[in-house]
Design a protein around this motif. Structure first.
Motif, short mmCIF file in Angstrom:
data_model
loop_
_atom_site.label_atom_id
_atom_site.label_comp_id
_atom_site.label_asym_id
_atom_site.label_seq_id
_atom_site.Cartn_x
_atom_site.Cartn_y
_atom_site.Cartn_z
N PHE A 114 -1.28 -4.36 2.91
CA PHE A 114 -0.22 -4.62 1.93
C PHE A 114 -0.18 -3.45 0.96
N VAL A 115 0.99 -2.85 0.82
CA VAL A 115 1.17 -1.69 -0.06
C VAL A 115 2.17 -2.08 -1.16
N GLY A 116 1.75 -1.92 -2.42
CA GLY A 116 2.64 -2.24 -3.54
C GLY A 116 3.20 -0.96 -4.14
N THR A 117 4.52 -0.89 -4.30
CA THR A 117 5.16 0.37 -4.69
C THR A 117 5.78 0.33 -6.09
N GLY A 118 6.14 1.52 -6.54
CA GLY A 118 6.73 1.68 -7.87
C GLY A 118 8.12 1.12 -8.01
N ASP A 119 8.78 0.77 -6.89
CA ASP A 119 10.12 0.17 -7.00
C ASP A 119 10.10 -1.31 -6.61
N GLY A 120 8.92 -1.95 -6.74
CA GLY A 120 8.84 -3.40 -6.58
C GLY A 120 8.86 -3.91 -5.16
N LEU A 121 8.56 -3.03 -4.21
CA LEU A 121 8.51 -3.43 -2.80
C LEU A 121 7.08 -3.73 -2.39
N LEU A 122 6.90 -4.84 -1.67
CA LEU A 122 5.65 -5.10 -0.96
C LEU A 122 5.89 -4.70 0.49
N ILE A 123 5.18 -3.66 0.93
CA ILE A 123 5.34 -3.17 2.30
C ILE A 123 4.15 -3.66 3.12
N VAL A 124 4.45 -4.27 4.28
CA VAL A 124 3.41 -4.80 5.16
C VAL A 124 3.31 -3.89 6.38
N VAL A 125 2.08 -3.42 6.66
CA VAL A 125 1.83 -2.50 7.77
C VAL A 125 0.89 -3.17 8.76
N ASP A 126 1.19 -3.05 10.04
CA ASP A 126 0.33 -3.58 11.11
C ASP A 126 -0.73 -2.53 11.45
N ILE A 127 -2.00 -2.89 11.26
CA ILE A 127 -3.09 -1.92 11.47
C ILE A 127 -3.24 -1.55 12.94
N GLU A 128 -3.18 -2.55 13.81
CA GLU A 128 -3.38 -2.29 15.25
C GLU A 128 -2.23 -1.42 15.81
N GLU A 129 -1.01 -1.75 15.39
CA GLU A 129 0.17 -1.02 15.89
C GLU A 129 0.41 0.29 15.13
#
Length: 306
Positions: A114-129
């Motif tokens: 889970f990555v939290g950004t300066g413009d209020g987005l929660l970005i979800v990244v798949d580790i395996e993929e």
């Protein structure tokens, strides 16, 4: 009655700019720092003076997180995205361009980052993929800090819009609660080890204890003179530490909401400028702090019965 004794063990230097990011390794004997100089350094609590440079990036680093299961270090590289370093090999194995914003916090849960950004987005990244999975727009203001309750499967997010949002990790990030109480940005956030409380702190210098069953407010403390930048629980949950822009670290009795000790420059040869993060080591029981003064301090904190 308990008395807290503090002993400063080490001052570590090597960064050429403010130190912003701090996380414990899969093996908690090691910890990692990131700074405005783009350097990521590995430190060994048994040999603390020997910092080892493991990455050098062009932009500031505000966020670091370790994937303990795979022994990966995820580096939040401002205005770019994430770099993933294999800590067994000490080399970068992949990276993703995710955002042109600052990245203030990163958390790992299961197979996701889970990555939290300066413009209020929660970005979800798949580790395996090794790929972007989804993004969730939570606010027009920055996501500053996150905390996970792994048993409850809940994610708490502190934002610069003064709110704390609770999402359900078992149910596709559905909102559970929106906590409104702080009057400025929320910078500090942590579930207690037993997950019964969520503690928050922010630019308003208040520390708030929330009951995580129903997210009602249990206690509100004016904890510092200026912004609370971070907080960390001791492993047993009995104590927590806060650090602040007011250049102090404070030790709290987490069960009784009582201030136990103030650590600062005058009394303890503490940091000379804002203290950005603090963690209570699960390896040594020591407290590690990082600061705008470019140094890292290691503190022995003992509770003694009087």
């Amino acid at each position: 009655m308990l008395k807290i004794q503090v002993n400063k063990l080490h001052t570590l230097t090597g960064h050429n700019d403010c130190v912003y990011a701090l996380t414990e390794g899969s093996d908690p004997r090691f910890f990692y720092t990131g700074a405005g100089d783009g350097m990521v350094v590995e430190w060994d609590l048994d040999l603390p003076k020997d910092g080892k440079l493991i990455a050098k990036l062009p932009h500031s680093i505000y966020a670091l997180e370790v994937d303990r299961e795979r022994n990966l270090l995820i580096v939040g590289h401002n205005f770019e995205g994430i770099h993933v370093i294999d800590l067994n090999e000490n080399k970068e194995i992949w990276s993703l361009k995710l955002t042109d914003q600052a990245i203030f916090d990163i958390k790992v849960f299961g197979n996701e980052i889970f990555v939290g950004t300066g413009d209020g987005l929660l970005i979800v990244v798949d580790i395996e993929e090794r790929s972007f999975k989804k993004h969730i727009k939570l606010s027009s203001k920055s996501i500053r800090v996150m905390s996970i309750a792994p048993v409850k499967r809940q994610l708490a997010i502190g934002l610069s819009d003064h709110s704390i949002k609770i999402l359900d990790l078992a149910n596709n990030f559905q909102p559970i609660a929106n906590l409104v109480g702080h009057t400025n940005s929320v910078f500090a956030l942590s579930y207690s080890p037993d997950e019964e409380n969520l503690v928050s702190g922010g630019r308003d210098a208040h520390m708030k204890f929330w009951n995580s069953d129903n997210y009602t407010l249990s206690e509100n403390i004016v904890a510092h003179m200026y912004a609370i930048n971070y907080l960390s629980f001791k492993e047993d949950g009995k104590f927590l530490v806060t650090c602040s822009m007011d250049k102090s670290i404070k030790v709290w009795d987490a069960e009784n909401y009582k201030l136990m000790k103030v650590i600062d420059k005058a009394r303890n040869a503490g940091h000379g400028t804002s203290i950005n993060k603090v963690i209570w080591s699960t390896y040594s029981g020591q407290v590690i702090s990082i600061s705008d003064d470019r140094t890292i301090s290691i503190w022995q904190i003992e509770a003694e019965n009087l």
